[in-house]
Design a protein around this motif. Sequence first.
Motif, mmCIF file in Angstrom:
data_model
loop_
_atom_site.group_PDB
_atom_site.id
_atom_site.type_symbol
_atom_site.label_atom_id
_atom_site.label_comp_id
_atom_site.label_asym_id
_atom_site.label_seq_id
_atom_site.Cartn_x
_atom_site.Cartn_y
_atom_site.Cartn_z
ATOM 1 N N ARG B 4 0.822 -1.206 0.000
ATOM 2 C CA ARG B 4 0.000 0.000 0.000
ATOM 3 C C ARG B 4 0.856 1.256 0.000
ATOM 4 N NH1 ARG B 4 -5.052 -1.828 3.680
ATOM 5 N NH2 ARG B 4 -6.513 -1.590 1.981
ATOM 6 N N SER B 5 0.413 2.268 -0.727
ATOM 7 C CA SER B 5 0.987 3.595 -0.567
ATOM 8 C C SER B 5 -0.018 4.417 0.219
ATOM 9 C CB SER B 5 1.196 4.278 -1.919
ATOM 10 O OG SER B 5 1.840 3.408 -2.809
ATOM 11 N N VAL B 6 0.434 5.012 1.282
ATOM 12 C CA VAL B 6 -0.469 5.825 2.088
ATOM 13 C C VAL B 6 -0.035 7.283 1.971
ATOM 14 C CG1 VAL B 6 -1.419 6.220 4.382
ATOM 15 C CG2 VAL B 6 -0.807 3.911 3.675
ATOM 16 N N ILE B 7 -0.984 8.147 1.668
ATOM 17 C CA ILE B 7 -0.678 9.567 1.548
ATOM 18 C C ILE B 7 -1.441 10.322 2.620
ATOM 19 C CG2 ILE B 7 -0.583 11.517 -0.041
ATOM 20 C CD1 ILE B 7 -1.078 9.560 -2.315
ATOM 21 N N ILE B 8 -0.725 11.074 3.420
ATOM 22 C CA ILE B 8 -1.375 11.890 4.449
ATOM 23 C C ILE B 8 -1.465 13.309 3.907
ATOM 24 C CG2 ILE B 8 -1.272 12.668 6.842
ATOM 25 C CD1 ILE B 8 -1.407 9.644 6.619
ATOM 26 N N THR B 9 -2.678 13.842 3.850
ATOM 27 C CA THR B 9 -2.839 15.140 3.193
ATOM 28 C C THR B 9 -3.350 16.224 4.122
ATOM 29 O OG1 THR B 9 -5.086 14.600 2.605
ATOM 30 C CG2 THR B 9 -3.399 14.046 1.013
ATOM 31 N N TYR B 242 -1.436 12.865 -6.250
ATOM 32 C CA TYR B 242 -1.949 11.523 -5.937
ATOM 33 C C TYR B 242 -1.791 10.626 -7.148
ATOM 34 C CZ TYR B 242 -4.267 14.312 -2.367
ATOM 35 O OH TYR B 242 -4.533 15.190 -1.366
ATOM 36 N N VAL B 245 1.624 9.260 -7.363
ATOM 37 C CA VAL B 245 1.893 8.165 -6.426
ATOM 38 C C VAL B 245 1.188 6.905 -6.918
ATOM 39 C CG1 VAL B 245 1.656 7.364 -4.054
ATOM 40 C CG2 VAL B 245 2.162 9.749 -4.507
ATOM 41 N N GLU B 246 -0.033 7.105 -7.385
ATOM 42 C CA GLU B 246 -0.851 5.989 -7.884
ATOM 43 C C GLU B 246 -0.189 5.336 -9.096
ATOM 44 O OE1 GLU B 246 -4.405 6.183 -6.660
ATOM 45 O OE2 GLU B 246 -4.991 4.288 -7.564
ATOM 46 N N ASN B 249 1.142 1.904 -9.361
ATOM 47 C CA ASN B 249 0.264 0.762 -9.617
ATOM 48 C C ASN B 249 -0.158 0.669 -11.069
ATOM 49 O OD1 ASN B 249 0.323 0.244 -6.862
ATOM 50 N ND2 ASN B 249 -1.314 1.712 -6.524
#
Lengths: 101, 303
Positions: B4-9, B242, B245-246, B249
């Motif tokens: 998983r890539s987790v992005i905190i915004t 985003y 980052v996406e 995938n």
Amino acid sequence: MRLMIMFDLPTETAQDKKEYRQFRKKLINEGFLMVQYSIYVRVCVTRQTANFLEKRVKKFLPQGGVVQSLMVTEKQYNDMHFLVGKPIVDVRNQSDRTVIL
Amino acid sequence: MGWRSVIITQHAKLTYSMNMMIVQTRDGINQIPITDINLLLVSTTQAVITSALISKLAQNQTKVIFVDEKNEPVTETVDYYPGARTMAKLSKQFSWDQDRKEKLWTKIVNQKITNQIMVLRNYHLNGQAVQDELNQLEVNDSTNREAMAARKYFLTLFAGDFVRRDGSAVNSALDYGYAILLASFNRSIAVSGYISYLGIHHHSEENQFNLASDLMEPFRPFVDYWVKANDQITELTPDIKYGLVELLNLEIKFNGKKTLLTNAINGYVQSCLRFLSEESKALPGMEMSLTNEVPNDALNDNV
């Protein structure tokens, strides 16, 4: 893939209850999410990881009761009908590879 | 291995509890198992993160990237002691065979330019100028065709007056995408037990990530491909970030098999490192291409 763990455990004696609490806690520590009482689900990337995870669960099973495991694909899991109620909204209940919070 | 890539915004507090990363935001509490997380991008300067969490993420070899007040990536965590690191590996890395390094670098440059041409073709642009540079490629790219090709390539891809270093939104998007890419290469190298300082071609004394800078070259065009699709942008909006980052995938074809970009990176890095350490004889395969259509299959995102 999803690995589902379903269980029914005795809660007669203090020892039973202790085993139940420990089992449940360990499931949560492994990243499982409670979707209903006694039904826990965890997303796995491949069948291989699901098998691996099942082996890990086997290491901390309680003595008595019934514990069942079921592996289903993402498609099958998402096709589940909700006759009453709604799915839980939780990151652990999604399989998106990118999570934006 | 995380996936998983987790992005905190947003304003958030990140803590650790019971093998989980707990993210408290205004909207509520989210819990994500540490072992699932491959990359954590703290894309805000308003987040608090505990040392316990950083330490646990490091043990899981998760990359954590932090941004500056302009929201551009400025720093990332680099783990001291990945499980696979051994003295034997390091001494091998310090004495990698020059000949092998040159062969691999030649192949990397070849693949990079090939991918650039592929991106141009994908947008029905003329790749001839870049192809000419590829035809003149020599061993170890001694004539630096890579730079020449890149110059012509960017001019063709983003209209005539494009300059790579002018701080425009397109450039920022490219830099952002490369930073994410670089981080995942660094992660992959660290996980394999090698150090990222010592590269095969890049040798900047200030660059901590010479090896990743080398190996990532063929993958840069995927970022270019994505940014080109959005090249009308005038600002680096959160959605663009985003998307970048996406991009990890994105489904690509790698050595004949359909796979996700992030998985291709891991496999590719490992085969390159095995080749350099003389654990395998043949140069690593690195044929890659875009799958035909723009990724729109919603299930692609899922595991």
